[in-house]
Scaffold this motif. Structure first.
Motif, PDB file in Angstrom:
ATOM      1  N   GLY A  63       0.804  -1.222   0.000  1.00 14.48           N
ATOM      2  CA  GLY A  63       0.000   0.000   0.000  1.00 14.48           C
ATOM      3  C   GLY A  63       0.835   1.269   0.000  1.00 14.48           C
ATOM      4  N   THR A  64       1.977   1.233   0.698  1.00 17.75           N
ATOM      5  CA  THR A  64       2.838   2.424   0.760  1.00 17.75           C
ATOM      6  C   THR A  64       3.374   2.782  -0.618  1.00 17.75           C
ATOM      7  OG1 THR A  64       3.520   1.819   3.010  1.00 17.75           O
ATOM      8  CG2 THR A  64       4.862   3.442   1.855  1.00 17.75           C
ATOM      9  N   PHE A  65       3.760   1.765  -1.398  1.00 20.07           N
ATOM     10  CA  PHE A  65       4.276   2.038  -2.739  1.00 20.07           C
ATOM     11  C   PHE A  65       3.201   2.669  -3.613  1.00 20.07           C
ATOM     12  CE2 PHE A  65       4.727   0.756  -7.182  1.00 20.07           C
ATOM     13  CZ  PHE A  65       5.955   1.318  -7.484  1.00 20.07           C
ATOM     14  N   TRP A  66       2.001   2.140  -3.570  1.00 17.74           N
ATOM     15  CA  TRP A  66       0.940   2.668  -4.443  1.00 17.74           C
ATOM     16  C   TRP A  66       0.469   4.038  -3.974  1.00 17.74           C
ATOM     17  CZ3 TRP A  66       0.973   0.676  -8.940  1.00 17.74           C
ATOM     18  CH2 TRP A  66       1.333  -0.654  -9.112  1.00 17.74           C
ATOM     19  N   THR A  67       0.574   4.298  -2.669  1.00 21.08           N
ATOM     20  CA  THR A  67       0.317   5.658  -2.184  1.00 21.08           C
ATOM     21  C   THR A  67       1.365   6.617  -2.742  1.00 21.08           C
ATOM     22  OG1 THR A  67      -0.681   4.841  -0.129  1.00 21.08           O
ATOM     23  CG2 THR A  67       0.127   7.106  -0.131  1.00 21.08           C
ATOM     24  N   ALA A  68       2.625   6.173  -2.729  1.00 19.40           N
ATOM     25  CA  ALA A  68       3.709   6.986  -3.287  1.00 19.40           C
ATOM     26  C   ALA A  68       3.507   7.204  -4.785  1.00 19.40           C
ATOM     27  CB  ALA A  68       5.054   6.314  -3.030  1.00 19.40           C
ATOM     28  N   PHE A  69       3.037   6.177  -5.485  1.00 24.23           N
ATOM     29  CA  PHE A  69       2.753   6.319  -6.917  1.00 24.23           C
ATOM     30  C   PHE A  69       1.667   7.367  -7.155  1.00 24.23           C
ATOM     31  CE2 PHE A  69       0.082   4.822 -10.540  1.00 24.23           C
ATOM     32  CZ  PHE A  69       0.975   5.132 -11.563  1.00 24.23           C
ATOM     33  N   GLY A  70       0.639   7.352  -6.307  1.00 16.80           N
ATOM     34  CA  GLY A  70      -0.408   8.371  -6.401  1.00 16.80           C
ATOM     35  C   GLY A  70       0.139   9.766  -6.182  1.00 16.80           C
ATOM     36  N   HIS A  71       1.095   9.910  -5.267  1.00 17.07           N
ATOM     37  CA  HIS A  71       1.718  11.218  -5.028  1.00 17.07           C
ATOM     38  C   HIS A  71       2.523  11.669  -6.245  1.00 17.07           C
ATOM     39  CE1 HIS A  71       1.574  10.403  -0.407  1.00 17.07           C
ATOM     40  NE2 HIS A  71       0.427  10.847  -0.878  1.00 17.07           N
ATOM     41  N   ASN A  72       3.183  10.730  -6.920  1.00 13.28           N
ATOM     42  CA  ASN A  72       3.912  11.085  -8.134  1.00 13.28           C
ATOM     43  C   ASN A  72       2.957  11.549  -9.243  1.00 13.28           C
ATOM     44  OD1 ASN A  72       6.181   8.923  -6.999  1.00 13.28           O
ATOM     45  ND2 ASN A  72       7.039  10.542  -8.293  1.00 13.28           N
ATOM     46  N   ILE A  73       1.820  10.875  -9.358  1.00 15.74           N
ATOM     47  CA  ILE A  73       0.819  11.296 -10.350  1.00 15.74           C
ATOM     48  C   ILE A  73       0.307  12.697 -10.016  1.00 15.74           C
ATOM     49  CG2 ILE A  73      -1.450  10.804 -11.324  1.00 15.74           C
ATOM     50  CD1 ILE A  73       0.731   8.919 -12.278  1.00 15.74           C
ATOM     51  N   PRO A 242       4.642  14.238   6.806  1.00 14.24           N
ATOM     52  CA  PRO A 242       4.448  13.432   8.033  1.00 14.24           C
ATOM     53  C   PRO A 242       3.876  12.051   7.707  1.00 14.24           C
ATOM     54  CG  PRO A 242       2.720  15.093   7.813  1.00 14.24           C
ATOM     55  CD  PRO A 242       3.690  15.364   6.715  1.00 14.24           C
ATOM     56  N   GLY A 243       4.435  11.045   8.317  1.00 12.55           N
ATOM     57  CA  GLY A 243       4.070   9.671   7.990  1.00 12.55           C
ATOM     58  C   GLY A 243       4.516   9.361   6.577  1.00 12.55           C
ATOM     59  N   THR A 244       3.563   9.054   5.718  1.00  9.66           N
ATOM     60  CA  THR A 244       3.848   8.852   4.291  1.00  9.66           C
ATOM     61  C   THR A 244       3.069   9.858   3.448  1.00  9.66           C
ATOM     62  OG1 THR A 244       2.065   7.200   4.133  1.00  9.66           O
ATOM     63  CG2 THR A 244       4.291   6.392   4.622  1.00  9.66           C
ATOM     64  N   ALA A 245       2.731  10.995   4.021  1.00 10.21           N
ATOM     65  CA  ALA A 245       1.878  11.976   3.336  1.00 10.21           C
ATOM     66  C   ALA A 245       2.558  12.611   2.131  1.00 10.21           C
ATOM     67  CB  ALA A 245       1.437  13.063   4.313  1.00 10.21           C
ATOM     68  N   SER A 246       3.900  12.646   2.119  1.00  9.84           N
ATOM     69  CA  SER A 246       4.606  13.201   0.959  1.00  9.84           C
ATOM     70  C   SER A 246       5.604  12.201   0.387  1.00  9.84           C
ATOM     71  CB  SER A 246       5.324  14.502   1.336  1.00  9.84           C
ATOM     72  OG  SER A 246       6.290  14.271   2.349  1.00  9.84           O
ATOM     73  N   MET A 247       5.362  10.927   0.643  1.00  6.76           N
ATOM     74  CA  MET A 247       6.245   9.876   0.131  1.00  6.76           C
ATOM     75  C   MET A 247       6.076   9.728  -1.377  1.00  6.76           C
ATOM     76  SD  MET A 247       8.508   7.567   1.033  1.00  6.76           S
ATOM     77  CE  MET A 247       8.202   7.320   2.787  1.00  6.76           C
ATOM     78  N   GLN A 255      14.457   4.402   0.855  1.00  3.33           N
ATOM     79  CA  GLN A 255      14.300   3.968   2.248  1.00  3.33           C
ATOM     80  C   GLN A 255      14.356   2.451   2.372  1.00  3.33           C
ATOM     81  OE1 GLN A 255      10.821   5.640   4.095  1.00  3.33           O
ATOM     82  NE2 GLN A 255      11.605   7.746   4.053  1.00  3.33           N
ATOM     83  N   VAL A 256      13.687   1.763   1.454  1.00  6.07           N
ATOM     84  CA  VAL A 256      13.697   0.299   1.497  1.00  6.07           C
ATOM     85  C   VAL A 256      15.113  -0.239   1.275  1.00  6.07           C
ATOM     86  CG1 VAL A 256      12.933  -1.776   0.281  1.00  6.07           C
ATOM     87  CG2 VAL A 256      11.284   0.010   0.831  1.00  6.07           C
ATOM     88  N   SER A 257      15.828   0.365   0.331  1.00  2.07           N
ATOM     89  CA  SER A 257      17.157  -0.143  -0.025  1.00  2.07           C
ATOM     90  C   SER A 257      18.201   0.144   1.042  1.00  2.07           C
ATOM     91  CB  SER A 257      17.606   0.470  -1.361  1.00  2.07           C
ATOM     92  OG  SER A 257      16.724   0.102  -2.396  1.00  2.07           O
ATOM     93  N   PHE A 258      18.203   1.380   1.579  1.00  3.95           N
ATOM     94  CA  PHE A 258      19.305   1.791   2.442  1.00  3.95           C
ATOM     95  C   PHE A 258      18.934   1.892   3.920  1.00  3.95           C
ATOM     96  CE2 PHE A 258      20.197   3.462  -1.800  1.00  3.95           C
ATOM     97  CZ  PHE A 258      21.421   2.870  -2.038  1.00  3.95           C
ATOM     98  N   SER A 259      17.701   2.298   4.229  1.00  5.64           N
ATOM     99  CA  SER A 259      17.295   2.361   5.636  1.00  5.64           C
ATOM    100  C   SER A 259      16.923   0.980   6.157  1.00  5.64           C
ATOM    101  CB  SER A 259      16.119   3.331   5.812  1.00  5.64           C
ATOM    102  OG  SER A 259      16.497   4.648   5.432  1.00  5.64           O
ATOM    103  N   GLN A 260      16.186   0.204   5.326  1.00  2.00           N
ATOM    104  CA  GLN A 260      15.784  -1.138   5.724  1.00  2.00           C
ATOM    105  C   GLN A 260      16.783  -2.195   5.234  1.00  2.00           C
ATOM    106  OE1 GLN A 260      11.713  -1.837   4.458  1.00  2.00           O
ATOM    107  NE2 GLN A 260      11.093   0.262   4.967  1.00  2.00           N
ATOM    108  N   THR A 261      17.750  -1.800   4.456  1.00  7.10           N
ATOM    109  CA  THR A 261      18.789  -2.682   3.891  1.00  7.10           C
ATOM    110  C   THR A 261      18.166  -3.881   3.187  1.00  7.10           C
ATOM    111  OG1 THR A 261      19.981  -2.121   5.926  1.00  7.10           O
ATOM    112  CG2 THR A 261      21.097  -3.546   4.383  1.00  7.10           C
TER     113      THR A 261
END
Length: 297
Positions: A63-73, A242-247, A255-261
């Motif tokens: 869900g976080t990825f698709w929320t981010a995709f919506g922000h890009n759109i 805040p949160g994922t509001a501007s992700m 974040q997935v690659s380097f923060s979560q390794t």
């Protein structure tokens, strides 16, 4: 006297060899590498486990990825209007007979495009700051301290707030592109329109815009491509909060690659960004061409 001898194909090939090699190394090699690692459960070390399409299955339900995709759109839509749209209006103003010192306007208009995105993010972060930011200072100066707020913590409007710096930075970039296209139009066309009684708005809408439609399509394509991979400004200002509001997608992949390794899943996100960007770019071009054909018909 200029030489009329054409270079051989071998000479042309040698001249192109280095730039093409650099392009392949910096673009295609990372893409193929990301595609390869996206099929592995890999944490960045020497050990990686083949996981098939499990990363893509996880991405489909993320869900976080698709929320981010919506922000890009959202960024794509608002920046097409803000960057390309405002640039076109400014070109019409600068190109008019009423505006003086056109070279100065063009120079200052393009100047923000030369500033690094990180610097733009820092500047606007200070503008939005709740304690020493210029917005809250102005509201206090006009006697409206009740309107002061922590602007970038407003999850409802934060995407709009982070879009404004992006729009401001690249208006001049598209302004220069559109201005070069408008300058190539024969001035007799505008003079004839003026004789027929056309005003500035009519000349812009019915003469200039149809004649530079291919340039506008290029601008829109560049705008879509740029905002589908937006990262720097937003990372500096909010880090996706805040949160994922501007992700956005690139930030989530980071974040997935380097923060979560989680390099395997991060590579999967990178491939998805590439594919979705191509789909959005192709879809936008097809829609614009279809609307153009319908209008001409």
């Amino acid at each position: 006297m200029l030489s009329t001898i054409k270079p051989s194909k071998k000479t042309i090939f040698l001249y192109l060899l280095v730039p093409v090699a650099l392009f392949v190394f910096t673009v295609f090699v990372p893409l193929i590498t990301a595609l390869f690692y996206s099929f592995f459960d890999w944490k960045g070390g020497p050990v990686k486990t083949f996981s098939g399409i499990s990363n893509y299955a996880q991405l489909f339900h993320d869900g976080t990825f698709w929320t981010a995709f919506g922000h890009n759109i959202y960024l794509v839509v608002i920046c097409i209007i803000g960057q390309v749209g405002i640039a076109f209006v400014l070109v019409m103003m600068v190109n008019s007979k009423l505006v003086k010192f056109k070279t100065i306007h063009r120079t200052f208009g393009f100047f923000p495009s030369t500033i690094a995105a990180v610097c733009i993010g820092l500047i606007w972060n200070m503008i939005y700051h709740n304690q020493y930011g210029i917005i809250n200072w102005f509201l206090k100066a006009i006697g409206r301290p009740d309107l002061c707020q922590v602007w970038l913590n407003n999850s409802k409007w934060v995407m709009l707030y982070v879009s404004i710096p992006l729009i401001w930075q690249y208006i001049g970039y598209y302004m220069v592109i559109i201005l070069s296209a408008v300058s190539s139009i024969d001035t007799e066309i505008f003079e004839s329109a003026e004789i027929d009684g056309a005003n500035g708005f009519q000349k812009a809408l019915y003469i200039t815009l149809p004649l530079i439609k291919n340039t506008m399509l290029v601008c829109i394509t560049l705008c879509v491509a740029g905002n589908m991979k937006a990262f720097d400004n937003i990372y500096v200002m909010t880090k996706g909060g805040p949160g994922t509001a501007s992700m956005v997608m690139a930030m989530y992949g980071y974040q997935v690659s380097f923060s979560q390794t989680n390099m395997g899943y991060g590579s999967c996100i990178s491939v998805a960004i590439f594919v979705l960007s191509l789909l959005v770019i192709g879809g936008s071009q097809g829609l614009i061409k279809r609307l153009t054909r319908e209008k001409e018909a």
